[in-house]
Design a protein around this motif. Structure first.
Motif, PDB file in Angstrom:
ATOM      1  N   ALA A 101       0.534  -0.263   9.000  1.00 23.32           N
ATOM      2  CA  ALA A 101      -0.104  -1.256   8.107  1.00 23.32           C
ATOM      3  C   ALA A 101       0.308  -2.606   8.634  1.00 23.32           C
ATOM      4  CB  ALA A 101       0.398  -0.761   6.792  1.00 23.32           C
ATOM      5  N   ASP A 145       5.899   0.494   6.343  1.00 19.69           N
ATOM      6  CA  ASP A 145       4.406   1.373   7.282  1.00 19.69           C
ATOM      7  C   ASP A 145       4.339   0.285   8.322  1.00 19.69           C
ATOM      8  OD1 ASP A 145       2.190   1.982   7.942  1.00 19.69           O
ATOM      9  OD2 ASP A 145       1.600   2.425   5.821  1.00 19.69           O
ATOM     10  N   ARG A 187      -5.534   3.149   1.099  1.00 19.52           N
ATOM     11  CA  ARG A 187      -4.739   2.039   1.661  1.00 19.52           C
ATOM     12  C   ARG A 187      -5.623   1.402   2.572  1.00 19.52           C
ATOM     13  NH1 ARG A 187       0.786   5.587   3.701  1.00 19.52           N
ATOM     14  NH2 ARG A 187       1.343   6.226   1.455  1.00 19.52           N
ATOM     15  N   VAL A 219       0.719  -1.308   0.112  1.00 18.35           N
ATOM     16  CA  VAL A 219       0.161   0.077  -0.149  1.00 18.35           C
ATOM     17  C   VAL A 219       0.730   1.197  -0.013  1.00 18.35           C
ATOM     18  CG1 VAL A 219      -1.898  -1.190   1.115  1.00 18.35           C
ATOM     19  CG2 VAL A 219      -0.073   0.024   2.354  1.00 18.35           C
ATOM     20  N   SER A 220       2.333   1.288   0.204  1.00 19.98           N
ATOM     21  CA  SER A 220       3.117   2.282   0.066  1.00 19.98           C
ATOM     22  C   SER A 220       2.772   3.234  -1.265  1.00 19.98           C
ATOM     23  CB  SER A 220       4.521   1.975   0.168  1.00 19.98           C
ATOM     24  OG  SER A 220       5.127   1.158  -0.815  1.00 19.98           O
TER      25      SER A 220
END
Length: 316
Positions: A213, A210, A186, A178-179
């Motif tokens: 996440a 992250d 996200r 998702v970066s």
């Protein structure tokens, strides 16, 4: 266990002329395992060895030493049928949905690409399977005729996830999934990954910078530094009470779960060590705020400090 890494080591040669002068010690004696339907989060600074470990799991590199086991069998002993089964069972979703999809291929061909040519499915059955996985990730079947540039970033990542699902895998590598996406997207992708795991029984390995996440998706966490594991354990336990000083410093930089929460920021001095010439003893000792004399000369033992909690630190 679906996948087990036992003492994986990967050194890359640095050549001068026709001779090998030095070795880049990208990965040094790493052992991790992933069980069915769980998520292993791998975190650490750039250069810690996360990507090298992923490349070994995906059989894109061969280890210098150590073993990788799939369903109890070492990958180095794989025959052709074993290798084909592994390729179907282990898939990957990469960081950038803009570069991981071929812009000249239609979605139908992109998603169907991992299917082996000898899969026995006819054209209609293949199109049906592609439509099924597109619906799983929240895209309409009519998307098959379109090209990647006709989708948003979040939709492209859904296409990448559909491509990983088409072979009915047991295990998916998530490389910073998702970066590259907008913040508003996200959470949707992370929720989709959680839903797919719950419904299909998938196992994930998530490589991420992250930390938020990673905490949301991972059930267990592995923290790496300079090619070595420094700590593993249940995700919530590691976040709430880190054992290793490096884990403590790394998590201190993460955003808190609640705006009112306060966490003392730990600022590390110095840089990640040169992988061609890592320091003796504990590799973290030049930057460690709790360094002791033996840290400079003795490599810490990897041990179970609490049930299910492992670390390599002289403090224990």
């Amino acid at each position: 266990m679906i996948l087990q890494a036992l003492g994986l080591t990967k050194y890359f040669p640095v050549t001068g002329g026709f001779t090998v002068n030095k070795w880049i010690k990208a990965l040094d004696g790493v052992s991790v395992q992933v069980a069915e339907a769980e998520t292993l989060g791998i975190v650490g600074e750039s250069g810690s060895g996360k990507t090298t470990l992923a490349r070994l799991f995906l059989l894109l590199e061969r280890p210098t030493s150590g073993s990788l086991l799939f369903d109890g069998k070492a990958t180095r002993d794989f025959g052709r049928d074993d290798l084909m089964r592994y390729r179907r069972s282990v898939q990957a979703v990469f960081q950038d949905p803009f570069s991981s999809l071929n812009p000249r291929m239609r979605v139908e061909d992109i998603v169907a690409e991992p299917l082996p040519r000898e899969n026995g499915l006819g054209g209609a059955a293949t199109r049906g399977r592609v439509g099924d996985v597109l619906q799983m990730v929240g895209l309409p079947r009519e998307s098959t005729a379109l090209y990647p540039h006709e989708f948003s970033g979040g939709q492209r990542q859904r296409i990448a996830i559909a491509r990983a699902l088409v072979t009915t895998p047991k295990f998916i590598f998530l490389d910073e999934p998702v970066s590259a996406l907008d913040v508003s997207i996200r959470a949707q992708i992370l929720n989709l990954l959680k839903h797919l795991q719950a419904t299909l029984g998938l196992a994930y390995v998530m490589i991420s910078h992250d930390l938020g996440a990673a905490r949301y998706l991972a059930t267990r966490l592995a923290v790496m530094y300079a090619g070595k594991l420094v700590e593993t354990g249940a995700c919530d336990a590691v976040y709430s009470a880190p054992l290793h000083p490096y884990t403590e410093a790394l998590l201190s930089a993460a955003l808190p779960l609640h705006p009112s929460a306060r966490r003392q920021r730990i600022i590390l001095t110095g840089e990640v060590p040169n992988p061609m010439n890592p320091p003796a003893g504990c590799r973290f000792h030049p930057r460690c705020p709790r360094v002791m004399p033996q840290c400079r000369s003795e490599e810490p033992e990897w041990k179970e400090v609490e049930p299910g909690r492992f670390t390599a630190c002289h403090l224990y």
